[in-house]
Design a protein around this motif. Sequence first.
Motif, mmCIF file in Angstrom:
data_model
loop_
_atom_site.group_PDB
_atom_site.id
_atom_site.type_symbol
_atom_site.label_atom_id
_atom_site.label_comp_id
_atom_site.label_asym_id
_atom_site.label_seq_id
_atom_site.Cartn_x
_atom_site.Cartn_y
_atom_site.Cartn_z
ATOM 1 N N LYS A 66 3.913 -4.668 -10.457
ATOM 2 C CA LYS A 66 4.829 -3.668 -9.897
ATOM 3 C C LYS A 66 4.902 -2.444 -10.787
ATOM 4 C CE LYS A 66 7.530 -6.975 -7.223
ATOM 5 N NZ LYS A 66 8.802 -7.701 -7.046
ATOM 6 N N ASP A 67 4.875 -2.687 -12.124
ATOM 7 C CA ASP A 67 4.852 -1.552 -13.062
ATOM 8 C C ASP A 67 3.562 -0.748 -12.900
ATOM 9 O OD1 ASP A 67 7.304 -2.222 -14.085
ATOM 10 O OD2 ASP A 67 6.491 -3.369 -15.781
ATOM 11 N N ILE A 68 2.460 -1.468 -12.734
ATOM 12 C CA ILE A 68 1.168 -0.796 -12.526
ATOM 13 C C ILE A 68 1.206 0.033 -11.241
ATOM 14 C CG2 ILE A 68 -1.276 -1.182 -11.969
ATOM 15 C CD1 ILE A 68 -1.120 -3.651 -13.855
ATOM 16 N N TYR A 69 1.795 -0.559 -10.201
ATOM 17 C CA TYR A 69 1.881 0.156 -8.922
ATOM 18 C C TYR A 69 2.700 1.440 -9.064
ATOM 19 C CZ TYR A 69 3.171 1.285 -4.151
ATOM 20 O OH TYR A 69 3.376 1.955 -2.975
ATOM 21 N N ASN A 92 2.012 10.124 -4.842
ATOM 22 C CA ASN A 92 2.486 9.586 -3.566
ATOM 23 C C ASN A 92 3.931 9.120 -3.698
ATOM 24 O OD1 ASN A 92 -0.029 9.915 -2.354
ATOM 25 N ND2 ASN A 92 -0.756 7.952 -3.148
ATOM 26 N N SER A 93 4.634 9.086 -2.605
ATOM 27 C CA SER A 93 6.012 8.608 -2.615
ATOM 28 C C SER A 93 6.173 7.530 -1.548
ATOM 29 C CB SER A 93 6.991 9.755 -2.345
ATOM 30 O OG SER A 93 6.690 10.388 -1.130
ATOM 31 N N LYS A 94 6.343 6.283 -2.007
ATOM 32 C CA LYS A 94 6.524 5.149 -1.104
ATOM 33 C C LYS A 94 7.743 4.358 -1.562
ATOM 34 C CE LYS A 94 1.735 4.601 0.401
ATOM 35 N NZ LYS A 94 0.609 3.688 0.526
ATOM 36 N N GLU A 142 3.900 -10.989 -2.383
ATOM 37 C CA GLU A 142 2.716 -10.997 -1.530
ATOM 38 C C GLU A 142 2.286 -9.595 -1.114
ATOM 39 O OE1 GLU A 142 5.496 -12.724 -0.795
ATOM 40 O OE2 GLU A 142 4.869 -14.687 -1.566
ATOM 41 N N LYS A 143 3.216 -8.628 -1.189
ATOM 42 C CA LYS A 143 2.932 -7.283 -0.678
ATOM 43 C C LYS A 143 2.356 -6.348 -1.734
ATOM 44 C CE LYS A 143 5.064 -3.708 2.178
ATOM 45 N NZ LYS A 143 6.303 -3.190 2.768
ATOM 46 N N ILE A 144 2.615 -6.659 -3.001
ATOM 47 C CA ILE A 144 2.290 -5.702 -4.058
ATOM 48 C C ILE A 144 0.789 -5.526 -4.267
ATOM 49 C CG2 ILE A 144 2.391 -7.388 -5.949
ATOM 50 C CD1 ILE A 144 3.734 -3.802 -6.055
ATOM 51 N N ILE A 145 0.022 -6.626 -4.199
ATOM 52 C CA ILE A 145 -1.422 -6.519 -4.453
ATOM 53 C C ILE A 145 -2.126 -5.706 -3.368
ATOM 54 C CG2 ILE A 145 -3.580 -7.824 -4.645
ATOM 55 C CD1 ILE A 145 -2.023 -9.980 -6.123
ATOM 56 N N PRO A 146 -1.871 -5.963 -2.067
ATOM 57 C CA PRO A 146 -2.503 -5.106 -1.043
ATOM 58 C C PRO A 146 -2.135 -3.637 -1.196
ATOM 59 C CG PRO A 146 -1.607 -7.085 -0.036
ATOM 60 C CD PRO A 146 -1.127 -7.083 -1.451
ATOM 61 N N GLU A 147 -0.876 -3.368 -1.623
ATOM 62 C CA GLU A 147 -0.468 -1.971 -1.791
ATOM 63 C C GLU A 147 -1.206 -1.321 -2.950
ATOM 64 O OE1 GLU A 147 1.244 0.219 -0.173
ATOM 65 O OE2 GLU A 147 1.624 -1.169 1.457
ATOM 66 N N ILE A 148 -1.386 -2.079 -4.040
ATOM 67 C CA ILE A 148 -2.143 -1.554 -5.179
ATOM 68 C C ILE A 148 -3.579 -1.251 -4.763
ATOM 69 C CG2 ILE A 148 -3.155 -2.193 -7.419
ATOM 70 C CD1 ILE A 148 -0.549 -3.596 -8.085
ATOM 71 N N ASN A 193 -4.599 -0.487 -1.758
ATOM 72 C CA ASN A 193 -4.566 0.708 -0.902
ATOM 73 C C ASN A 193 -4.467 1.985 -1.732
ATOM 74 O OD1 ASN A 193 -4.718 -0.773 1.459
ATOM 75 N ND2 ASN A 193 -2.496 -0.880 1.735
ATOM 76 N N VAL A 194 -3.584 1.950 -2.753
ATOM 77 C CA VAL A 194 -3.410 3.127 -3.609
ATOM 78 C C VAL A 194 -4.692 3.446 -4.348
ATOM 79 C CG1 VAL A 194 -2.202 4.037 -5.633
ATOM 80 C CG2 VAL A 194 -0.917 2.835 -3.869
ATOM 81 N N ILE A 195 -5.335 2.404 -4.896
ATOM 82 C CA ILE A 195 -6.581 2.620 -5.644
ATOM 83 C C ILE A 195 -7.682 3.139 -4.727
ATOM 84 C CG2 ILE A 195 -8.426 1.443 -6.909
ATOM 85 C CD1 ILE A 195 -6.257 -0.377 -8.109
ATOM 86 N N ASP A 196 -7.771 2.594 -3.515
ATOM 87 C CA ASP A 196 -8.779 3.074 -2.553
ATOM 88 C C ASP A 196 -8.540 4.540 -2.200
ATOM 89 O OD1 ASP A 196 -10.112 0.700 -2.473
ATOM 90 O OD2 ASP A 196 -9.156 -0.039 -0.640
#
Length: 349
Positions: free
Chosen positions: A70-73, A82-84, A93-99, A101-104
């Motif tokens: 979460k800190d990395i995100y 970005n502002s999310k 379960e949600k944090i890894i897919p979001e990371i 997406n951000v990296i992509d």
Amino acid sequence: MIKNLPPGSVNLLASFLISMIITGVILLFCYVSFTVITLFSVSGIFILSFVSVYFIFRFIMKKYFSANLKDIYQSLESATGNSKPDAASWKDEKIIPEIINVIDGWKKEQEKEIDKLKQLELYRKEFLGNVSHELKTPIFNIQGYVHTLIDGGIEDADVNTHYLNKAAKSLDRLISIVDDLDSISKLEAGKLIIEPRTFDICEMTKEIIESLELKAKEKQIQLCIREHSDTPFFVLADKERIRQVMVNLLVNSIKYGKQGGETEVNFSERADTLVVDISDNGIGIEKEHLPRLFERFYRVDKSRSREQGGTGLGLAIVKHIIEAHGQKINVTSEFGYGTIFSFTLARSK
């Protein structure tokens, strides 16, 4: 395949595999020690190990990975601008897919930025080469004329006057290039002050056409204002800078116009702006050159353009002057049929 699974599924899969291994090890131990074990016992061992491993995994993931993720995100979000929603309130379960997406997204932006920088680097190299070429031509000409005079040409009355005149023309061209480079540098840096005032652009255009009459007659080109536009049109702009724009565009139309052709100026009002169109029936410009036409030193036909004179900076200066007024300029052209330069100015209220 596994990397596409949700984090919760990964926990379950890992717990299942480790439980299978633990159960297998226990069964092997029992077999070696000749201990009899029932199916019920095997099932119990498997379920107990599965539940234990699963909750151990959840504890480790939550304590040692999720908080850091979460800190990395949050750091990635800050870095990419970005502002999310706050990641602290999200489920694990949600944090890894979001990371991911951000990296992509960041990766795609960086690829675009790299492509843009490569293009700018190409333009920079081309610009330096063009500057060098434009400056070398008059400098080498002056050098040749001066050395000819030094080597004895100064004694010949016919030769010295002729060569001095040629040297003076090359020197004037060199000064024009330096002046234009200075102007465009100030425009790009925002140091050239625009002083807007109300004036009649139609009246100013008539004065410019009159001053270019001899130049136009040399190529039998007619300069005119369209009939219904021959009335006062008042704009709010820097008069001398707009004069520079009009002179540059009209001179260009003469240089690249057809023998016996025509250049027409048209004014049309739209809401709070005045649209100025300068159209000719000259040689036109091929489509591939249009996007780069306003670049510094960009020439459609390098050999022919240099023969016609000019510094190669005129259209770049025109664009910067119009943009400094908060307005736009564009060009449309059909090769072999003519060109139209259009720009807007604020109407005087």
